[in-house]
Design an enzyme around this catalytic site. Structure first.
Site, PDB file in Angstrom:
ATOM      1  N   ARG A  82       4.422  -0.062  -4.192  1.00 15.04           N
ATOM      2  CA  ARG A  82       3.632  -1.239  -4.613  1.00 15.04           C
ATOM      3  C   ARG A  82       3.027  -2.005  -3.442  1.00 15.04           C
ATOM      4  O   ARG A  82       2.747  -3.204  -3.534  1.00 15.04           O
ATOM      5  CB  ARG A  82       4.463  -2.196  -5.476  1.00 15.04           C
ATOM      6  CG  ARG A  82       4.938  -1.564  -6.759  1.00 15.04           C
ATOM      7  CD  ARG A  82       5.239  -2.600  -7.818  1.00 15.04           C
ATOM      8  NE  ARG A  82       5.612  -1.960  -9.058  1.00 15.04           N
ATOM      9  CZ  ARG A  82       6.847  -1.660  -9.390  1.00 15.04           C
ATOM     10  NH1 ARG A  82       7.839  -1.949  -8.583  1.00 15.04           N
ATOM     11  NH2 ARG A  82       7.100  -1.070 -10.532  1.00 15.04           N
ATOM     12  N   ARG A  99     -20.017 -11.729   0.398  1.00 15.49           N
ATOM     13  CA  ARG A  99     -19.668 -10.397   0.897  1.00 15.49           C
ATOM     14  C   ARG A  99     -20.610  -9.307   0.360  1.00 15.49           C
ATOM     15  O   ARG A  99     -20.813  -8.280   1.007  1.00 15.49           O
ATOM     16  CB  ARG A  99     -18.212 -10.057   0.547  1.00 15.49           C
ATOM     17  CG  ARG A  99     -17.771  -8.747   1.175  1.00 15.49           C
ATOM     18  CD  ARG A  99     -16.283  -8.554   1.206  1.00 15.49           C
ATOM     19  NE  ARG A  99     -15.963  -7.283   1.830  1.00 15.49           N
ATOM     20  CZ  ARG A  99     -14.765  -6.874   2.166  1.00 15.49           C
ATOM     21  NH1 ARG A  99     -13.734  -7.653   1.947  1.00 15.49           N
ATOM     22  NH2 ARG A  99     -14.572  -5.699   2.720  1.00 15.49           N
TER      23      ARG A  99
END
Ligand code: NAD
Ligand code: GLY
Length: 393
Positions: free
Chosen positions: A134, A259
């Site tokens: 994870r 971005r």
């Protein structure tokens, strides 16, 4: 364009650019010879962690011995995983095999994945780090100009899907980026040119002084001029690019606004890449170079840029032996097919394609662009029609 010191030859004095993301902030270290003293750079970042290197055969052959020697000097535990070079390794098959091979070694949450290679390895290894247990720590050691000026910074990781490029992935920021421009000495010119297109991109987005500087120094950066300043100019270009990208990523990490401007030229470029089949016929940066000229051409047709700016960028690419039009890829390309690819672009919203448009240094996102104009731009680029106009002096 803000002044940045040339990276000193002494790696202990490498330049450092910060990516400010709160508790996930990290430094980009840029210095000739970093790989020769890698253990010194790694020590403060990794503590006692073991390192799991992901690389590919070409880079392994060139640099693994040097890196392993540094790890030995630093008594740093390490494992190595090597994949085939090239875009084909950003696949489910390679990703799955890599995950299983790494899990077989008994990796733990405190261990760190290190990407040693170009953008393909950075994207693959970063997604591996984002997925294992994870999410575990990750370090980037980029070895191509493209990865040093763009892909190693900002945390975009992923692999390709049958439906398209980079469609499966995660934002996973590295703990540090170590850039040794010395590795560019073994990079083929074509790869250097492809990375250089991404450097030009930062000038076109919001820094016309950077673009003017590149017009003067581009040949030196690529080693095409009889210049004794190649290293200095390369390092400055890497510094400017990393600083520009770090600023944008700090402002908009997950691409909800600014971005997206980093994709200037990519809407056109990705369509060209998709049509060429990711088999090396067209490199990512080559598509971006041609795509930036198309974006400026479209901007001029929409009165968003002064006449002559597309020609100015095309002339710069041409002067460095780089492609500027779709004609140079293949005469058989079709504007209609390319437009279909563009309609699948990740930036599309409610079926409308997103284009980054504007004059040199003044890029902004636009939706709802007249597709007849887009088709005309594609058509003229496929025909290789000369761009016209000159910028008022
Ligand atoms: P790459 O990783 O395939 O490397 C290009 C070639 O250079 C390969 O053949 C490789 O073996 C070789 N190579 C690497 N380092 C070398 C060295 N020092 N000397 C000699 N040869 C060397 O390609 P790339 O251009 O670095 O990266 C392209 C990838 O990056 C694409 O998959 C693209 O989607 C991705 N990308 C990601 C981001 C991002 O933000 N994550 C941004 C831009 C591009
Ligand atoms: N290369 C585009 C980005 O990192 O956002």
């Amino acid at each position: 364009m803000t002044a940045i010191n040339t990276t000193p030859a002494n790696p202990a004095q490498a330049d450092c650019v910060s990516v400010d993301l709160g508790d996930r902030s990290y430094s980009i270290h840029i210095g000739n010879g970093i790989l020769d003293e890698l253990e010194v750079y790694l020590a403060p970042v990794i503590g006692k962690a073991r390192l799991f290197f992901v690389t590919e055969t070409t880079v392994e052959g060139l640099y693994a011995d040097k890196v392993k020697a540094a790890l030995k000097r630093g008594s740093i535990g390490n494992h190595w995983f090597t994949v085939a070079p090239g875009e084909g390794s950003k696949s489910f098959a390679t990703f799955e095999k890599l995950l299983n091979n790494i899990l077989d070694t008994g990796i733990e949450r405190t261990d760190i994945i290190v990407a040693l290679g170009g953008g393909v390895i950075g994207d693959l290894a970063g997604f591996t780090a984002a997925s294992l247990l994870r999410g575990i720590g990750f370090i980037q050691i980029p070895t191509t100009l493209l990865s040093q000026v763009d892909s190693s910074v900002g945390g975009k990781t992923g692999i390709n899907a049958a439906a398209g490029k980079n469609l499966i992935g995660a934002f996973h920021q590295p703990k540090a980026v170590f850039i040794d421009p010395n590795v560019l000495s073994t990079l083929p010119l074509r790869e250097l040119q492809a990375g250089y297109a991404e450097v030009i991109k930062y000038g076109l987005i919001d820094d016309d002084n950077l673009f003017s500087w590149l017009e003067k120094t581009g040949a030196s950066i690529l080693g095409l001029a009889n210049s004794n300043q190649q290293q200095e100019h390369q390092n400055q270009a890497i510094n400017f690019s990393c600083s520009a990208k770090a600023r944008v990523v700090a402002e908009d990490e997950l691409e909800s606004g600014k971005r997206a401007l980093l994709n200037l030229g990519h809407t056109f470029g990705h369509a060209l890449e998709a049509e060429c089949g990711y088999d090396g016929t067209l490199l990512h940066g080559e598509g971006v170079g041609i795509g930036m000229v198309m974006a400026l051409d479209l901007s001029e047709r929409m009165d968003l840029a002064k006449p002559g700016q597309a020609k100015r960028v095309a002339d710069h690419l041409k002067s460095l032996g780089m492609m500027w039009s779709a004609r140079e890829i293949a005469a058989s390309l079709s504007a209609e097919t390319l437009l279909k690819h563009m309609q699948k672009d990740k930036k599309a919203k409610a079926g409308k394609i997103g284009f980054i448009l504007g004059g040199i240094g003044k890029a902004a996102m636009h939706y709802g662009v007249d597709l007849d104009l887009v088709t005309a731009v594609l058509h003229d680029s496929i025909e290789g029609l000369p761009l016209t106009g000159s910028e008022p002096q």
